[in-house]
Design a protein around this motif. Structure first.
Motif, mmCIF file in Angstrom:
data_model
loop_
_atom_site.group_PDB
_atom_site.id
_atom_site.type_symbol
_atom_site.label_atom_id
_atom_site.label_comp_id
_atom_site.label_asym_id
_atom_site.label_seq_id
_atom_site.Cartn_x
_atom_site.Cartn_y
_atom_site.Cartn_z
ATOM 1 N N ARG A 256 0.881 -1.250 -0.049
ATOM 2 C CA ARG A 256 -0.017 -0.083 0.042
ATOM 3 C C ARG A 256 0.725 1.371 0.055
ATOM 4 O O ARG A 256 0.529 2.331 0.672
ATOM 5 N N ALA A 257 2.237 1.050 -0.668
ATOM 6 C CA ALA A 257 2.823 2.582 -0.595
ATOM 7 C C ALA A 257 3.121 3.203 0.581
ATOM 8 O O ALA A 257 2.782 4.171 1.035
ATOM 9 N N THR A 258 3.847 2.345 1.488
ATOM 10 C CA THR A 258 3.861 2.810 2.916
ATOM 11 C C THR A 258 5.329 3.433 3.285
ATOM 12 O O THR A 258 5.507 3.714 4.343
ATOM 13 N N LEU A 259 6.108 3.229 2.277
ATOM 14 C CA LEU A 259 7.543 3.465 2.712
ATOM 15 C C LEU A 259 7.656 5.012 2.949
ATOM 16 O O LEU A 259 7.032 5.665 1.680
ATOM 17 N N LYS A 260 8.178 5.711 3.867
ATOM 18 C CA LYS A 260 8.345 7.273 3.717
ATOM 19 C C LYS A 260 9.823 7.605 3.428
ATOM 20 O O LYS A 260 10.732 6.933 3.973
ATOM 21 N N GLY A 261 9.930 8.547 3.165
ATOM 22 C CA GLY A 261 10.952 9.496 2.691
ATOM 23 C C GLY A 261 11.203 9.810 1.177
ATOM 24 O O GLY A 261 10.395 9.501 0.365
ATOM 25 N N ALA A 262 11.992 10.936 1.091
ATOM 26 C CA ALA A 262 12.159 11.779 -0.234
ATOM 27 C C ALA A 262 12.674 10.922 -1.376
ATOM 28 O O ALA A 262 12.565 11.196 -2.543
ATOM 29 N N GLU A 263 13.386 9.713 -0.755
ATOM 30 C CA GLU A 263 13.954 9.007 -1.813
ATOM 31 C C GLU A 263 13.191 8.128 -2.522
ATOM 32 O O GLU A 263 13.664 7.495 -3.614
ATOM 33 N N TYR A 264 11.967 7.742 -1.808
ATOM 34 C CA TYR A 264 10.987 6.926 -2.411
ATOM 35 C C TYR A 264 10.047 7.745 -3.617
ATOM 36 O O TYR A 264 8.843 8.129 -2.768
ATOM 37 N N GLN A 265 10.306 8.085 -4.462
ATOM 38 C CA GLN A 265 9.538 8.662 -5.487
ATOM 39 C C GLN A 265 8.644 7.878 -6.554
ATOM 40 O O GLN A 265 7.962 8.478 -7.280
ATOM 41 N N LEU A 266 9.117 6.505 -6.564
ATOM 42 C CA LEU A 266 8.332 5.768 -7.425
ATOM 43 C C LEU A 266 7.563 4.564 -6.701
ATOM 44 O O LEU A 266 7.938 4.021 -5.660
ATOM 45 N N TRP A 267 6.323 3.971 -7.044
ATOM 46 C CA TRP A 267 5.540 2.905 -6.532
ATOM 47 C C TRP A 267 5.495 1.661 -7.350
ATOM 48 O O TRP A 267 5.001 1.977 -8.546
ATOM 49 N N LEU A 268 5.689 0.446 -7.041
ATOM 50 C CA LEU A 268 5.329 -0.691 -7.921
ATOM 51 C C LEU A 268 3.866 -1.117 -7.673
ATOM 52 O O LEU A 268 3.358 -1.461 -6.800
ATOM 53 N N GLN A 269 3.085 -0.636 -8.771
ATOM 54 C CA GLN A 269 1.610 -0.744 -8.640
ATOM 55 C C GLN A 269 1.096 -2.095 -8.933
ATOM 56 O O GLN A 269 0.202 -2.614 -8.101
ATOM 57 N N ASN A 270 1.978 -2.939 -9.732
ATOM 58 C CA ASN A 270 1.362 -4.257 -9.908
ATOM 59 C C ASN A 270 2.546 -5.382 -9.128
ATOM 60 O O ASN A 270 3.404 -5.931 -9.714
ATOM 61 N N ARG A 271 2.455 -5.207 -7.914
ATOM 62 C CA ARG A 271 3.303 -5.881 -6.857
ATOM 63 C C ARG A 271 3.320 -7.402 -7.181
ATOM 64 O O ARG A 271 4.389 -8.185 -6.940
ATOM 65 N N PHE A 272 2.242 -7.774 -7.557
ATOM 66 C CA PHE A 272 2.053 -9.146 -7.649
ATOM 67 C C PHE A 272 3.020 -9.937 -8.759
ATOM 68 O O PHE A 272 3.130 -11.002 -8.751
ATOM 69 N N THR A 273 3.382 -9.155 -9.725
ATOM 70 C CA THR A 273 4.133 -9.725 -10.692
ATOM 71 C C THR A 273 5.614 -10.034 -10.124
ATOM 72 O O THR A 273 6.287 -10.954 -10.589
ATOM 73 N N LEU A 274 5.845 -9.963 -8.949
ATOM 74 C CA LEU A 274 7.111 -10.313 -8.268
ATOM 75 C C LEU A 274 6.909 -11.756 -7.528
ATOM 76 O O LEU A 274 8.171 -12.360 -6.937
ATOM 77 N N ASN A 275 5.891 -12.173 -7.531
ATOM 78 C CA ASN A 275 5.542 -13.439 -6.951
ATOM 79 C C ASN A 275 6.454 -14.563 -7.579
ATOM 80 O O ASN A 275 6.633 -14.638 -8.954
ATOM 81 N N ASN A 276 7.100 -15.520 -6.840
ATOM 82 C CA ASN A 276 7.951 -16.617 -7.200
ATOM 83 C C ASN A 276 9.336 -15.903 -8.030
ATOM 84 O O ASN A 276 9.801 -16.827 -8.755
ATOM 85 N N VAL A 277 9.547 -14.910 -7.720
ATOM 86 C CA VAL A 277 11.006 -14.189 -8.016
ATOM 87 C C VAL A 277 12.064 -14.324 -6.999
ATOM 88 O O VAL A 277 11.532 -13.821 -5.915
ATOM 89 N N GLU A 278 13.044 -14.769 -7.231
ATOM 90 C CA GLU A 278 14.164 -14.953 -6.294
ATOM 91 C C GLU A 278 15.091 -13.497 -6.283
ATOM 92 O O GLU A 278 14.747 -12.687 -6.972
ATOM 93 N N ASN A 279 15.829 -13.589 -5.315
ATOM 94 C CA ASN A 279 16.823 -12.433 -5.145
ATOM 95 C C ASN A 279 16.030 -11.047 -5.031
ATOM 96 O O ASN A 279 16.336 -10.205 -5.628
ATOM 97 N N LEU A 280 14.962 -11.111 -4.248
ATOM 98 C CA LEU A 280 14.274 -9.876 -3.916
ATOM 99 C C LEU A 280 14.683 -9.157 -2.530
ATOM 100 O O LEU A 280 13.675 -8.471 -2.219
ATOM 101 N N ALA A 281 15.396 -9.775 -1.991
ATOM 102 C CA ALA A 281 15.693 -9.154 -0.484
ATOM 103 C C ALA A 281 16.188 -7.760 -0.469
ATOM 104 O O ALA A 281 15.940 -6.957 0.570
ATOM 105 N N ILE A 282 16.496 -7.274 -1.510
ATOM 106 C CA ILE A 282 16.982 -6.013 -1.745
ATOM 107 C C ILE A 282 15.990 -4.695 -2.386
ATOM 108 O O ILE A 282 16.410 -3.599 -2.458
ATOM 109 N N ALA A 283 14.920 -5.391 -2.849
ATOM 110 C CA ALA A 283 13.847 -4.690 -3.416
ATOM 111 C C ALA A 283 13.259 -3.769 -2.060
ATOM 112 O O ALA A 283 12.729 -4.474 -1.192
ATOM 113 N N PRO A 284 13.152 -2.526 -2.126
ATOM 114 C CA PRO A 284 12.638 -1.661 -0.975
ATOM 115 C C PRO A 284 11.243 -2.007 -0.690
ATOM 116 O O PRO A 284 10.285 -2.038 -1.312
#
Length: 289
Positions: A256-284
């Motif tokens: 629900r776009a809950t990260l706060k801070g001026a550095e977060y200027q984009l939001w991933l609207q179709n978050r479901f696309t990341l299902n079953n993807v590896e190596n996402l520990a670094i995704a904010p």
């Protein structure tokens, strides 16, 4: 002697040097086709190169090619960062070895610049379809010998890494180039180790990026930054690279776009696309459902 020959011939000699370093071999026809010179001119270039660096190449009469010797030492200086950038953009001409025009443009510094000879061996392995034995230093286990089957070298925005099949874990993984201290070419890989079997590499994910609904007061500015259409940017990215891009662009991946801070200027609207993807520990903000 290099200073006394023409600029055009120095370019051709640099190309021979570049191919020997990164490909391990070069055909005379490669030089002729690349620079549109005659057969006799091409022969003169190889003869001059051999005169300048006699220990660098030998001729294989059966394969009709010149190949790199074990004593090879580059005749020209190949800058690692610029060479990697040129390789990434398919500009593998080696002209950086004799100097380019400099423009007043700067880029953020990388953590470190890889060893050009490590890069060259890995590129040789990829081009010649070989496995490699390396000494790799990881955060979890320190320095150890590993056998890899590399198939791509990638800039993740912060540093360079090689995508390879790891025979220790029997899986495709990323290895930071600056943590590799030795590379030895090995035999050809088995079918299951080849790049065609790297599902995460070949799978493309559609990402729907929009201006952050809570952190951005004037979304038009962000739309202009990223060339958005209809207030969104639709891009396809390799699944293996998705985490790097999302981190590099500081994309809020929360539901629900809950990260706060001026550095977060984009939001991933179709978050479901990341299902079953590896190596996402670094995704904010991404938490696996």
């Amino acid at each position: 002697m290099l200073d006394s020959i023409s600029f055009a011939q120095r370019q051709r000699l640099a190309y021979i040097d570049f191919c020997l370093l990164f490909k391990g071999a070069i055909y005379r026809q490669d030089l002729i086709n690349r620079f549109e010179v005659g057969l006799s001119a091409g022969s003169r270039d190889f003869n001059l190169y051999k005169e300048l660096a006699p220990e660098n190449l030998d001729y294989d009469s059966s394969g009709k090619r010149y190949y790199q010797t074990a004593q090879f030492k580059p005749l020209f200086e190949h800058d690692a960062q610029r060479t990697l950038t040129k390789l990434a953009n398919d500009i593998s001409d080696g002209f950086d070895a004799i100097g380019d025009m400099h423009f007043p443009v700067e880029a953020p510094s990388s953590l470190n610049i890889p060893d050009i000879f490590i890069v060259a061996k890995l590129v040789q392995a990829i081009l010649n379809n070989k496995a490699v034995s390396v000494i790799y230093t990881s955060l979890s286990s320190g320095s150890n010998a590993r056998e890899l089957v590399p198939h791509a070298i990638v800039d993740n925005g912060l540093r360079w890494h090689v995508r390879a099949y790891d025979r220790k874990s029997n899986s495709f993984r990323d290895f930071v180039l600056t943590r590799i201290s030795k590379v030895t070419l090995k035999q050809s890989p088995a079918a299951e180790e080849r790049s065609e079997q790297d599902a995460e590499w070949h799978r493309l994910l559609p990402l729907q990026l929009v201006p952050h609904p809570k952190n951005v007061s004037f979304p038009t500015a962000i739309e202009m930054d990223y060339g958005m259409e209809n207030s969104q940017l639709l891009i396809n990215v390799r699944a293996a690279m998705a985490g790097y891009l999302l981190r590099r662009w500081n994309v809020d991946c929360t539901e629900r776009a809950t990260l706060k801070g001026a550095e977060y200027q984009l939001w991933l609207q179709n978050r479901f696309t990341l299902n079953n993807v590896e190596n996402l520990a670094i995704a904010p903000g991404y938490i696996k459902s």
